[in-house]
Design a protein around this motif. Sequence first.
Motif: not given
Lengths: 369, 490
Positions: A19-26, A354-362, A351-352, A301-306
Amino acid sequence: MEFPVSMVIVRRVKPLPYWIVPLLALLIGVAVAIIILYGMSGGKTTPADVLYAIRDGFLQPHLLAMSFAFLSIVGVGLVVSFKGALFNIGGEGQIYFGAMLAVWAAMFAPFSASLINGGPLGVAALKTLMIVLSALAGAFWAFIASLPRAYLQLDEVPVTLMMNYIAYYIVDILVRGPWHERKYGYLRTETLPEKLWLKTISGTTFSIEVYILLIIVFVAAYFFLKYTTPGLYLRVLGNNPNLLRSSGINIKLIIMIALTISGLIIGLVGAGYIAGRTHNLSYPVEEKTANYGYTGILVAWLSMLELIAVPIAAYIIAALYNAGINMQIAGAGGAATVFVFIGSILVTYTALITISEYKIKIIVKRRGG
Amino acid sequence: MRNITKRFPGVVALDRVNLEVYPGTIHALLGENGAGKSTLVKILYGIYTPDEGVIILNGRRVIISSPIDAINYGIVMVSQSPQLIDRLTIAENIILGLKKYGYYAPVKLVEREISKLAEEFGVKIDPSTDTWKLSYTQKQMVEFIRAMLLGVKILLIDEALTYLPIEERRRFYKFIKGFAERGGTVLLITHKIPEAMEAADKITVLRRGRVVKTVEKTEVTIDDIRRMMFGERSKEITYERLPPGAPDGELLLVENLWVEGDFGGYAVQGVSLKVRRGEVFAIAGVAGNGQKELLQAIMGLRPIRKGKVFFEGEDITHRSTYYLRLKGVGYIPDLPAKYGVSIENTIIENIAVIPVYARGFIDWDKIRSLALKLIREYDIKTPSPEAPVKYLSGGNIMKVLVSRELNTATKLLVAYNPTRALDEATAIRVRRIIKNKVINDNIGALIASEDLDEIFQIADTIAVMNSGRIVGVFPAEKAKREEIEHLMVM
C-alpha cells in the motif's frame, strides 16, 4: 570526466508493503496538482482552495455514487486482465462499443418499441437486454484485440489503444448518419426513452440497479480468479508462462479468455453510462467521453491489482474527480482541471512504482575518494 | 565474517557463523539444501544485511549494504543464473558494469581484453557476438570474464558451476586456480561434495545455519565431509544400484524422431527408443546433445518434423501436452526454476496448475491436503502450503516440483536432471522414491541426466545420446562406465 554525483539503482530484496506506493502516489500527486493549479490560475487558486475542494469531493458520496460504481466495475475488469500481465488499455472502446449496442437495443432494434410499450415486464426485459448486449459488445471488442496478442505475440497495449479510436469512429459514423436525430438537427441521437433511465434516489446519483450489477461483477470476478482454473492460469500467466506450457495449458486460450472477460465486465459500463448519465450519444464521442476506460487504469494500479482494494481506489479517484468538477464550477481553472488530479497522480504512480522493486541511491563522491 | 546471524520470518537462517577466507585460496562453502550457504554469501555481497555480526576485510570492519558496495571492495558474485542482457553483445554486456573507463568505454579495448581472458579459458570467442546466441556455459564464462575486468579480489561463485558438464567445469576450475595463484580469493558455494573436493583448498561445512567445521581438503575424506554435512543422514548415502525394476510390456515407443533445435538444424536426428512399464530408461549424455529437445518433443512442447511417438500403443506424435498430462505423464523440465514452477505463486497454486488436479473449478481443500501430503513425504521446508514458492530455498523449490510431478506420473515420468539442484542425501532419496514408484506402481520413467552416478544408480536401461543420436543402448547391469563415458564424448 566523472560526475561528482551518481545515481545507483539496486533491486530490492524485500518489496515494500504494497500500500505504500499508492499512498505516496496519492499524496505526491495531489501536491503536484496543487502546484499546477496554482500556476495555471496565476496564483488565484491557493493550495487551501484545492484542499477544501478535495475535502468536499470526498464528503459528497451522494454525488459520487454512480461514477464510483462505474470506476469500480472498470477497475475490476482491468484487474482481471492486468493480473495476467495483459494490459488492456482499450476500456474506452469496450465501453463505447457496448454503449452503441445498448442504444441500438433501446431505440433502433426491431423489438425496441414493442418492449418499451410492453408494460413493466417489457421495460425490464429491454433494460436487461441493453446490459447483456453492452457486455457482449465489450467482450467482442476485447476478444478481437486478444487475437493478435495470442497468435502473433503482438503487444496488446497499442492494439487495444487503437481499437478505442475505431470504436469512437464507428459510433461517430452512426451518430452523424443513420442515428442522427432530426427534430433539432444536432449531431446526436435522440434521447433515451425515460422509462429506460437508471432510477436514482432523488438528489443523489445512487442507483440500486448499478449497485446490484457492481456486486454481481465483484463476486463473479473474485470467484473466477480464485476458484476456476482459467483464473488460476491467468494469475500464473502474469508470473511465469513457462510453467503453464510445461503443465500443458493452452496459453493462447487463456490470453483470449482473460481479455474477453475483461472486456465483458468493462462493456457493462457502456449501457450504464447511457442509461444513467448521458441518455444519448452525441458527436464527436471522443470529446464527450467521461474517460472511465482510462481513469479505470489508474484505479486498477492504485488497487495494486488486489480486487478487494478496487472499491477503495475507485472511491478515491471518483472523489478527486468530483473535487475537480467542483473547482471547475467554482471557476478555478478550465475544463482541464479534473484531469490535473488524475494525470499528476498517474504520473507520480508510474514514477514511484520503480521504488517498490528498486532502491534508488544517490552517491556523492568525495574529492580524491 | 564474524558472528553473523540472520533471521527470516520463522527461521534462523544463520546462527553466529564465523568464516575466515584468505588470499590465494579457493575456499568451498558446503552444505545441504537450505543450510544457509546462499544467505551467507548474499550477506557478503550486500544483498542481505546481517541482523548481528560484522564483516572484516583486510583487518578493517566494513559495511556492505549493496552489491555496488561489494564490487567497490573487490567482491564480485557469479550466480547460478547468468545476469546478462540477451539483446546486447558480450562486450556491451561487460562494458555496462565497468567503471574504470568512465562513461565512454573504448569498445575495441574492452573486446581485446575479453578475447585475452577467453584464451585463458582455452576458448575462442568473438566479443561482438550477441549474448542470446551463447550456451549456458559460455554465458557463465562471460560472467567470469566480467568479474575479472571488474578487478575482482574475492570471487563468490554461488552454485554457478554446479550444473555444467564435468569437462567444462574442469576448465573453470583451472581458471579459478590460476586466479588464486595470482593472489585472488575464491569462495565456492556448492552442495556437491565432489566439486568441493576437486576444486577447493579449504572447506567449510554449514549445517542448519551453523558452521560445523572448517578443514583443509587434504585432511579429510569424502565420508568425513558427508558426516559433517548430513549427520545421521549420511548413512543413507550410497551409490549402490537401486533394486532393479521388472520391465514388462511396452509403454512409450519412439520411432525415427527428428526434431529441430532452437537455432535451426536438427537437434534430434532419427532417435528411436522403447520405454517399458516398470523400468527406468536413462539417457546419458553431455548437455546440449539433443536430450532436451527429445524430451520436449515427446511431451508435445516442440514440433516433431519426422517420426512417430506411441504411448500405450496409441499414436501421440502430434498430441498436446495437455493430452499427455491427463493420461498420467509427469514432466520435470530442464532449468526447473524457469520452466517447472512459478516462484511468485504459492505452493498450492503451483500444484493446481497441473490439469489432472483441477479442471474447470478448483477444490482448494483437495489441493491443500495433497500439498500437505507432499510436504510431509518429501520433507519440504515451508511455513505453509500457502507460502509463495520464492520464499523456499532452491532445494525445496525443486522438491515441490519433483513431488508434484511424481504424483502426477501415474503411468510415465519424463525427466531431465531430476536431482540436479538437490544435495546428495536428498538426491539419493529422490532417486529411491522414483525407483520405488517405478517398481511399485509399475510406471515407466524416461530420464535424461548429465550425472553418470545418477544414471548408474537408478537406470534399468542406459542409452547414450551424442550429437542428436542414440549411440548405444545397454541393460544397466551389463553397462560399463568407461564405455559409456567414451560414447558420450566420442
